[in-house]
Scaffold this motif. Structure first.
Motif, PDB file in Angstrom:
ATOM      1  N   LEU A 244      30.231   6.110 -13.599  1.00 55.22           N
ATOM      2  CA  LEU A 244      29.113   5.417 -14.242  1.00 55.22           C
ATOM      3  C   LEU A 244      28.115   4.899 -13.210  1.00 55.22           C
ATOM      4  O   LEU A 244      26.895   4.972 -13.409  1.00 55.22           O
ATOM      5  N   GLU A 245      28.654   4.394 -12.110  1.00 56.49           N
ATOM      6  CA  GLU A 245      27.768   3.889 -11.051  1.00 56.49           C
ATOM      7  C   GLU A 245      26.946   5.015 -10.440  1.00 56.49           C
ATOM      8  O   GLU A 245      25.740   4.872 -10.231  1.00 56.49           O
ATOM      9  N   ARG A 246      27.610   6.151 -10.190  1.00 54.69           N
ATOM     10  CA  ARG A 246      26.903   7.263  -9.561  1.00 54.69           C
ATOM     11  C   ARG A 246      25.912   7.919 -10.529  1.00 54.69           C
ATOM     12  O   ARG A 246      24.837   8.354 -10.118  1.00 54.69           O
ATOM     13  N   VAL A 247      26.270   7.992 -11.792  1.00 49.04           N
ATOM     14  CA  VAL A 247      25.326   8.517 -12.782  1.00 49.04           C
ATOM     15  C   VAL A 247      24.100   7.603 -12.858  1.00 49.04           C
ATOM     16  O   VAL A 247      22.962   8.069 -12.934  1.00 49.04           O
ATOM     17  N   GLY A 248      24.341   6.308 -12.804  1.00 48.54           N
ATOM     18  CA  GLY A 248      23.233   5.357 -12.818  1.00 48.54           C
ATOM     19  C   GLY A 248      22.302   5.553 -11.639  1.00 48.54           C
ATOM     20  O   GLY A 248      21.068   5.489 -11.777  1.00 48.54           O
ATOM     21  N   ALA A 249      22.886   5.804 -10.456  1.00 46.89           N
ATOM     22  CA  ALA A 249      22.068   6.032  -9.259  1.00 46.89           C
ATOM     23  C   ALA A 249      21.255   7.312  -9.403  1.00 46.89           C
ATOM     24  O   ALA A 249      20.085   7.368  -8.997  1.00 46.89           O
ATOM     25  N   ALA A 250      21.871   8.350  -9.998  1.00 45.64           N
ATOM     26  CA  ALA A 250      21.159   9.614 -10.194  1.00 45.64           C
ATOM     27  C   ALA A 250      19.992   9.437 -11.165  1.00 45.64           C
ATOM     28  O   ALA A 250      18.904   9.981 -10.961  1.00 45.64           O
ATOM     29  N   ILE A 251      20.225   8.676 -12.222  1.00 47.25           N
ATOM     30  CA  ILE A 251      19.162   8.426 -13.202  1.00 47.25           C
ATOM     31  C   ILE A 251      17.986   7.706 -12.544  1.00 47.25           C
ATOM     32  O   ILE A 251      16.818   8.046 -12.779  1.00 47.25           O
ATOM     33  N   ILE A 267      16.790  17.351 -13.561  1.00 47.03           N
ATOM     34  CA  ILE A 267      18.083  17.955 -13.876  1.00 47.03           C
ATOM     35  C   ILE A 267      19.187  17.219 -13.114  1.00 47.03           C
ATOM     36  O   ILE A 267      19.054  16.938 -11.915  1.00 47.03           O
ATOM     37  N   LEU A 268      20.271  16.938 -13.793  1.00 44.38           N
ATOM     38  CA  LEU A 268      21.453  16.341 -13.171  1.00 44.38           C
ATOM     39  C   LEU A 268      22.594  17.341 -13.218  1.00 44.38           C
ATOM     40  O   LEU A 268      22.932  17.862 -14.275  1.00 44.38           O
ATOM     41  N   LEU A 269      23.197  17.606 -12.055  1.00 43.09           N
ATOM     42  CA  LEU A 269      24.385  18.455 -11.963  1.00 43.09           C
ATOM     43  C   LEU A 269      25.560  17.553 -11.615  1.00 43.09           C
ATOM     44  O   LEU A 269      25.509  16.812 -10.632  1.00 43.09           O
ATOM     45  N   ILE A 270      26.630  17.637 -12.399  1.00 46.38           N
ATOM     46  CA  ILE A 270      27.744  16.719 -12.225  1.00 46.38           C
ATOM     47  C   ILE A 270      29.073  17.452 -12.398  1.00 46.38           C
ATOM     48  O   ILE A 270      29.166  18.404 -13.175  1.00 46.38           O
ATOM     49  N   SER A 271      30.075  17.038 -11.656  1.00 47.23           N
ATOM     50  CA  SER A 271      31.398  17.659 -11.748  1.00 47.23           C
ATOM     51  C   SER A 271      32.000  17.425 -13.124  1.00 47.23           C
ATOM     52  O   SER A 271      32.008  16.307 -13.632  1.00 47.23           O
ATOM     53  N   ALA A 272      32.537  18.475 -13.715  1.00 48.53           N
ATOM     54  CA  ALA A 272      33.133  18.363 -15.053  1.00 48.53           C
ATOM     55  C   ALA A 272      34.331  17.430 -15.053  1.00 48.53           C
ATOM     56  O   ALA A 272      34.556  16.685 -16.012  1.00 48.53           O
ATOM     57  N   THR A 273      35.115  17.446 -13.976  1.00 46.85           N
ATOM     58  CA  THR A 273      36.336  16.653 -13.948  1.00 46.85           C
ATOM     59  C   THR A 273      36.068  15.158 -13.859  1.00 46.85           C
ATOM     60  O   THR A 273      36.951  14.346 -14.122  1.00 46.85           O
ATOM     61  N   SER A 274      34.855  14.785 -13.474  1.00 44.06           N
ATOM     62  CA  SER A 274      34.548  13.362 -13.349  1.00 44.06           C
ATOM     63  C   SER A 274      33.838  12.806 -14.585  1.00 44.06           C
ATOM     64  O   SER A 274      33.617  11.602 -14.690  1.00 44.06           O
ATOM     65  N   MET A 275      33.501  13.688 -15.522  1.00 44.77           N
ATOM     66  CA  MET A 275      32.753  13.238 -16.689  1.00 44.77           C
ATOM     67  C   MET A 275      33.623  12.406 -17.625  1.00 44.77           C
ATOM     68  O   MET A 275      34.817  12.602 -17.745  1.00 44.77           O
ATOM     69  N   SER A 276      32.961  11.457 -18.272  1.00 46.80           N
ATOM     70  CA  SER A 276      33.618  10.644 -19.298  1.00 46.80           C
ATOM     71  C   SER A 276      32.667  10.564 -20.491  1.00 46.80           C
ATOM     72  O   SER A 276      31.477  10.879 -20.383  1.00 46.80           O
ATOM     73  N   ASP A 277      33.191  10.150 -21.619  1.00 46.30           N
ATOM     74  CA  ASP A 277      32.342  10.020 -22.807  1.00 46.30           C
ATOM     75  C   ASP A 277      31.210   9.028 -22.562  1.00 46.30           C
ATOM     76  O   ASP A 277      30.066   9.260 -22.971  1.00 46.30           O
ATOM     77  N   ARG A 281      27.169   9.619 -22.647  1.00 47.06           N
ATOM     78  CA  ARG A 281      26.272   8.808 -23.479  1.00 47.06           C
ATOM     79  C   ARG A 281      25.140   8.208 -22.642  1.00 47.06           C
ATOM     80  O   ARG A 281      23.990   8.151 -23.089  1.00 47.06           O
ATOM     81  N   ASP A 282      25.472   7.784 -21.436  1.00 49.68           N
ATOM     82  CA  ASP A 282      24.444   7.218 -20.553  1.00 49.68           C
ATOM     83  C   ASP A 282      23.388   8.259 -20.216  1.00 49.68           C
ATOM     84  O   ASP A 282      22.185   7.959 -20.184  1.00 49.68           O
TER      85      ASP A 282
END
Length: 320
Positions: A244-251, A267-277, A281-282
């Motif tokens: 969540l912290e890293r997604v926030g930084a990317a946003i 565009i955001l590219l993110i590892s599938a194994t690190s994704m959460s619901d 949503r974020d």
């Protein structure tokens, strides 16, 4: 976006296991342990007070039939046996970062290229011995096998940190290399063109006048003379606990590109194994700043997804 979690997990874990196994050999953990086991230690001067070894811990080790050299660091061993520093540091379960903070950086010694000089060797020995003694004193009884487990726990923690850093770096490096290959396929750069893709803020001048910047925040930026056309953030090595912290930084990074050029594709590219619901949503709730997102695994393994990705960046067609 549907994510094949099982397939992504299997790929991730296989790579991780292979990485951990390779670190075992890269760090020479078995070799240095064998070398230390061959040292009798009886000819060394063991000044317990100078070496920060408690009488209680010393006696417990001796009475357990374990050679002190296998448990307590001695400056002479640290100075003469390459990588011995890593053996005793891991035995104490003290991290390299902690040693660095104490002004006793051990990285160069653990690589085996150098050994510490007398004064530093004594300081390192005292530091790790004090921790090892505390661990021994906390136990009801000591078994030699436990020391191997202590070292294994420290090695695993260190390998985990290396894996998280490497995983992100590897994903970004692979995506950079694929981007350069795509530019060559589209003849936007010469076939023989080469550049150090690891350097930050590397600039690629395309034949159509656009500029590609490979940097950070965002990781990939494509612009013409007037505006940003596309911005890409790559989060390939995210621990699920920090997603969540890293997604926030990317946003935030992509939002800055939007502020400069509202029409830019982000565009955001993110590892599938690190994704959460919650992470998904974020991302979806910030579609004004993150126009599209893909998993790194899909970009690397699915040609249709890769084609879509490059098309959004204005680099479509000729993907193979």
């Amino acid at each position: 976006m549907a994510v094949d979690k099982r397939r992504a997990w299997a790929l991730d874990q296989l790579q991780k296991s292979l990485f951990f196994h390779q670190r075992l050999h890269d760090w020479g953990l078995i070799e240095v342990a064998k070398e230390i086991e061959e040292i009798s230690g009886e000819n060394l001067e063991w000044d317990l007070q100078t070496l920060d070894i408690s009488n209680f811990a010393w006696n417990r080790v001796i009475h357990s039939g374990i050679k002190p050299i296998l448990v307590f660091a001695h400056p002479e061993v640290l100075r003469t046996v390459p990588k011995a520093v890593s053996y005793y540091r891991m035995l104490s379960m003290v991290s390299q970062k902690s040693m660095n903070q104490l002004g006793m950086a051990t990285g160069r010694f653990e690589q085996g290229d150098k050994t510490p000089k007398s004064n530093l060797a004594t300081r390192i020995a005292k530091r790790v011995n004090s921790v090892i003694c505390a661990l021994i004193e906390s136990e009801h009884r000591i078994e030699r096998r436990e020391f191997d487990i202590w070292r294994g726990m420290a090695a695993g923690s260190q390998a985990q940190g290396s894996w998280q850093n490497r995983k992100g770096d590897v994903a970004e490096a692979i995506l950079r290399e694929d981007l350069l290959a795509q530019l060559k396929r589209l003849r936007l750069v010469d076939p023989e063109f080469s550049i150090d893709l690891q350097q930050r803020n590397a600039l690629l001048e395309l034949h159509d006048g656009r500029i590609v910047r490979l940097g950070s925040e965002p990781d990939i930026l494509i612009r013409d003379s007037f505006r940003i056309q596309a911005a890409v953030e790559i989060k390939g090595g995210i621990d699920p606990a920090g997603v969540l912290e890293r997604v926030g930084a990317a946003i935030k990074s992509l939002s800055r590109a939007k502020e400069e050029s509202p029409g830019a594709i982000t565009i955001l590219l993110i590892s599938a194994t690190s994704m959460s619901d919650q992470a998904e949503r974020d991302i979806l709730s910030n579609r004004s700043n993150v126009n599209y997102w893909f998993t790194v695994e899909d970009i690397l393994q699915n040609s249709e997804v890769k084609q879509n990705y490059y098309s959004l960046m204005g680099l479509g067609h000729e993907v193979k």
